[in-house]
Design an enzyme around this catalytic site. Structure first.
Site, PDB file in Angstrom:
ATOM      1  N   HIS A 306      -3.699  -3.310  19.953  1.00  0.00           N
ATOM      2  CA  HIS A 306      -3.966  -2.277  19.155  1.00  0.00           C
ATOM      3  C   HIS A 306      -4.616  -1.026  19.944  1.00  0.00           C
ATOM      4  O   HIS A 306      -4.976  -1.225  20.855  1.00  0.00           O
ATOM      5  CB  HIS A 306      -5.089  -2.654  18.176  1.00  0.00           C
ATOM      6  CG  HIS A 306      -5.497  -1.902  16.920  1.00  0.00           C
ATOM      7  ND1 HIS A 306      -6.295  -0.817  17.169  1.00  0.00           N
ATOM      8  CD2 HIS A 306      -5.179  -2.006  15.804  1.00  0.00           C
ATOM      9  CE1 HIS A 306      -6.288  -0.115  16.050  1.00  0.00           C
ATOM     10  NE2 HIS A 306      -5.701  -0.797  14.919  1.00  0.00           N
ATOM     11  N   ASP A 363      -2.134  -7.066  11.374  1.00  0.00           N
ATOM     12  CA  ASP A 363      -0.907  -7.374  10.822  1.00  0.00           C
ATOM     13  C   ASP A 363      -0.192  -8.840  11.322  1.00  0.00           C
ATOM     14  O   ASP A 363       0.816  -9.144  10.694  1.00  0.00           O
ATOM     15  CB  ASP A 363       0.183  -6.214  11.322  1.00  0.00           C
ATOM     16  CG  ASP A 363      -0.287  -5.154  10.766  1.00  0.00           C
ATOM     17  OD1 ASP A 363      -0.431  -5.131   9.505  1.00  0.00           O
ATOM     18  OD2 ASP A 363      -0.011  -3.912  11.374  1.00  0.00           O
TER      19      ASP A 363
HETATM   20  N1  ACO Z   1       3.661  -6.483  23.491  1.00  0.00           N
HETATM   21  C1  ACO Z   1       3.851  -6.432  24.576  1.00  0.00           C
HETATM   22  N2  ACO Z   1       3.007  -5.654  25.268  1.00  0.00           N
HETATM   23  C2  ACO Z   1       2.330  -4.774  24.825  1.00  0.00           C
HETATM   24  C3  ACO Z   1       2.176  -4.792  23.275  1.00  0.00           C
HETATM   25  C4  ACO Z   1       2.890  -5.770  22.671  1.00  0.00           C
HETATM   26  N3  ACO Z   1       2.653  -6.005  21.317  1.00  0.00           N
HETATM   27  N4  ACO Z   1       1.412  -3.992  22.995  1.00  0.00           N
HETATM   28  C5  ACO Z   1       1.034  -3.119  23.987  1.00  0.00           C
HETATM   29  N5  ACO Z   1       1.543  -3.734  25.218  1.00  0.00           N
HETATM   30  C6  ACO Z   1       1.526  -3.057  26.399  1.00  0.00           C
HETATM   31  C7  ACO Z   1       2.297  -2.042  27.014  1.00  0.00           C
HETATM   32  O1  ACO Z   1       3.648  -2.032  27.286  1.00  0.00           O
HETATM   33  C8  ACO Z   1       1.579  -1.335  27.906  1.00  0.00           C
HETATM   34  O2  ACO Z   1       1.958  -1.765  28.833  1.00  0.00           O
HETATM   35  P1  ACO Z   1       1.890  -0.877  30.574  1.00  0.00           P
HETATM   36  O3  ACO Z   1       0.410  -0.417  30.626  1.00  0.00           O
HETATM   37  O4  ACO Z   1       2.153  -1.770  31.380  1.00  0.00           O
HETATM   38  O5  ACO Z   1       2.665   0.234  30.280  1.00  0.00           O
HETATM   39  C9  ACO Z   1       0.161  -1.445  27.474  1.00  0.00           C
HETATM   40  O6  ACO Z   1       0.254  -2.774  26.692  1.00  0.00           O
HETATM   41  C10 ACO Z   1      -0.480  -0.507  26.802  1.00  0.00           C
HETATM   42  O7  ACO Z   1       0.157  -0.207  25.684  1.00  0.00           O
HETATM   43  P2  ACO Z   1       0.294   1.134  24.816  1.00  0.00           P
HETATM   44  O8  ACO Z   1       1.551   0.946  23.992  1.00  0.00           O
HETATM   45  O9  ACO Z   1      -0.027   2.205  26.012  1.00  0.00           O
HETATM   46  O10 ACO Z   1      -1.145   1.018  24.005  1.00  0.00           O
HETATM   47  P3  ACO Z   1      -1.150   1.832  22.531  1.00  0.00           P
HETATM   48  O11 ACO Z   1      -2.421   1.558  22.592  1.00  0.00           O
HETATM   49  O12 ACO Z   1      -0.716   2.975  22.533  1.00  0.00           O
HETATM   50  O13 ACO Z   1      -0.366   1.069  21.411  1.00  0.00           O
HETATM   51  C11 ACO Z   1       0.113  -0.338  19.637  1.00  0.00           C
HETATM   52  C12 ACO Z   1      -0.983   0.277  20.579  1.00  0.00           C
HETATM   53  C13 ACO Z   1       1.163   0.872  19.351  1.00  0.00           C
HETATM   54  C14 ACO Z   1      -0.329  -1.138  18.577  1.00  0.00           C
HETATM   55  C15 ACO Z   1       1.048  -1.271  20.581  1.00  0.00           C
HETATM   56  O14 ACO Z   1       0.016  -2.268  21.018  1.00  0.00           O
HETATM   57  C16 ACO Z   1       2.216  -1.822  19.751  1.00  0.00           C
HETATM   58  O15 ACO Z   1       3.282  -1.447  19.973  1.00  0.00           O
HETATM   59  N6  ACO Z   1       1.916  -3.241  19.149  1.00  0.00           N
HETATM   60  C17 ACO Z   1       2.917  -3.842  18.446  1.00  0.00           C
HETATM   61  C18 ACO Z   1       3.053  -3.084  17.089  1.00  0.00           C
HETATM   62  C19 ACO Z   1       1.907  -3.433  16.151  1.00  0.00           C
HETATM   63  O16 ACO Z   1       1.436  -4.729  16.082  1.00  0.00           O
HETATM   64  N7  ACO Z   1       1.222  -2.314  15.424  1.00  0.00           N
HETATM   65  C20 ACO Z   1       0.257  -2.605  14.636  1.00  0.00           C
HETATM   66  C21 ACO Z   1      -0.994  -1.797  14.794  1.00  0.00           C
HETATM   67  S1  ACO Z   1      -2.193  -2.158  13.709  1.00  0.00           S
HETATM   68  C22 ACO Z   1      -2.073  -1.204  12.427  1.00  0.00           C
HETATM   69  O17 ACO Z   1      -1.254  -0.143  12.481  1.00  0.00           O
HETATM   70  C23 ACO Z   1      -2.501  -1.673  11.215  1.00  0.00           C
END
Ligand code: ACO
Length: 428
Positions: A306, A363
């Site tokens: 998140h 979620d």
């Molecule tokens: N699985 C694997 N790796 C992940 C995940 C994941 N679900 N989420 C983040 N990471 C990793 C990224 O690859 C990144 O790695 P790096 O630093 O080596 O490049 C690091 O963790 C940080 O991730 P970001 O995408 O930069 O974090 P951000 O805060 O921008 O993204 C997000 C948050 C979009 C929710 C992300 O965690 C994600 O895509 N999760 C899966 C989708 C999801 O469940 N969305 C629901 C959000 S809650 C809502 O909307 C109600």
């Protein structure tokens, strides 16, 4: 206002900016005069360090896993409150007295019907249209039917349109479902609760009585509470940005629905359940964990991670508990729940997820509950939109009522061509 000043040196010149102090959370550096004073912009795509507005609605401490609505912890609201109460709280700032709650519930109940002509909108969509596509269209179209509440400068208009949006959303969402399965639209029934009514309009048919199962009604109501608001997330910011130009609330909420549709936001519970079904059995989990960790693989663990929570999402805690309650009430079992529990366990003990502070979000478990209740995955985001309408509307009202409100207009770091002269096509 905090008395601290933030010092900034640009090109050898020193500038001082005030810091502002909220009631909770980090102070913010007030850079409204940055460009005027220094001729520079800040660069913050994704708003990772930018407070876009002042708000008194919802507070999140992502490090501690805290979510407060008007000061009340989400766990307490989910446990003891109702969606109608939370809606009143979000709109007015206070939990209602018994009389206020009765009046508010009555008002919402008596706004649940849709203008009869709106049925024709549905006929225009393909039967296999995604419910969110229908929601975007139909909610936006409300502005073509309810002109008497679109004067945003009139507080009474704002109040009526807010009530209309909250009240009509279950009807709009339920009809999107009915249309997709080819069943007759069910009209609201005023003797039922907000949530019971929604369940009946979704799963009932005119040919027979529909019995609302209290445990399912309670679980659904709790899911609505858990999704009611989440401060300045992407869809809420979209609603605020759309509203900042003076657009009517129906159009603004339609914009919010469009934003929520994306898989990184509201679409994640659909994606999470699809992922869990694809994983299937716990023995296949390690393969998917490896994929999630592989930088060359676009696969992410859906329902994990998140932008704000770097701890367990407090809503996921309630969701996990609610899965068991719904399973017990409906006397069903879904092996996908066991897979989800095991996946959570394995991921949380894996250094990759620990170091990046990736925890289950709201979620991760919600899809399992919604699926057990009988919703197809395509309806998940529509339910999220239904519930989040309360937050969107409350945030929109807060913004419009703010005398200092101005149109939102981000700047950019331009990297395109510098000025060049037009060349006629014959010379290119
Ligand atoms: N699985 C694997 N790796 C992940 C995940 C994941 N679900 N989420 C983040 N990471 C990793 C990224 O690859 C990144 O790695 P790096 O630093 O080596 O490049 C690091 O963790 C940080 O991730 P970001 O995408 O930069 O974090 P951000 O805060 O921008 O993204 C997000 C948050 C979009 C929710 C992300 O965690 C994600 O895509 N999760 C899966 C989708 C999801 O469940 N969305 C629901 C959000 S809650 C809502 O909307 C109600």
């Amino acid at each position: 206002m905090a008395d601290k000043q933030a010092e900034l040196t640009v090109g050898g010149e020193n500038y001082s900016f005030p810091t502002l102090e909220g009631s909770c959370g980090p102070d913010v550096i007030d850079i409204r005069k940055l460009y005027g004073n220094t001729g520079k912009f800040t660069f913050d795509p994704g708003y990772k360090s930018t407070a876009s507005c002042e708000s008194a609605l919802t507070f999140i401490d992502g490090q501690e896993g805290v979510l407060l609505h008007r000061g009340y912890p989400i766990g307490q609201l989910a446990e003891h409150s109702s969606f109608m109460e939370v809606s009143h709280l979000m709109l007015t700032g206070e939990l209602p007295t018994k009389d206020e709650l009765d009046e508010f519930t009555h008002t919402i109940t008596y706004h649940t019907m849709l203008h009869d002509q709106m049925r024709q909108f549905y006929q225009g969509f393909r039967r296999d249209a995604h419910p969110m596509a229908i929601m975007c269209g139909v909610v936006g179209a409300l502005s073509a039917f309810y002109h008497d509440s679109t004067d945003i400068s009139d507080p009474e208009h704002r109040k009526i349109s807010s009530h209309r949006l909250i009240a009509k959303m279950p009807t709009i969402a339920a009809w999107a479902y009915k249309y997709s399965v080819g069943q007759p639209f069910m009209q609201p029934l005023n003797s039922l609760s907000y949530t019971g009514n929604f369940l009946r309009m979704t799963f009932g048919v005119p040919a027979e009585e529909y019995e609302v199962i209290p445990e399912v009604e309670r679980a659904m109501d709790r899911i609505f509470i858990l999704h009611a608001d989440h401060e300045q997330n992407a869809s809420t910011s979209t609603v605020r940005l759309a509203g900042s130009s003076g657009a009517n609330p129906f159009a603004c909420i339609s914009a919010g629905i469009a934003c929520l549709w994306g898989p990184a936001h509201g679409g994640a519970n659909e994606a999470a359940l699809n992922m869990l079904r694809e994983i299937g059995t716990p023995d296949r989990i390690p393969h998917y964990i490896e994929r999630a960790k592989d930088k060359n693989d676009p696969f992410r663990l859906m329902g994990f991670g998140h932008r704000v929570y770097k701890n367990y999402d407090p809503r996921a805690v309630v969701m996990q508990k609610t899965v068991r309650e719904v399973f017990d009430a409906l006397k069903v079992k879904d092996p996908v729940f066991e897979t989800a529990l095991r996946l959570e366990e394995i991921a949380l003990s894996d250094p990759y997820f620990q170091e990046k502070k990736l925890f289950p979000n709201v979620d991760f478990y919600s899809g399992i509950i919604l699926s057990a209740i009988g919703f197809p995955t395509t309806m998940f985001t529509a339910l999220f939109a239904l519930a989040r309408t309360v937050g969107w509307v409350a945030q929109w009202n807060e913004m419009i009522s703010d005398p200092g409100q101005v149109i939102g207009r981000p700047r950019q770091l331009y990297t395109g061509p510098t000025q060049r002269d037009y060349v006629p096509v014959s010379e290119r």
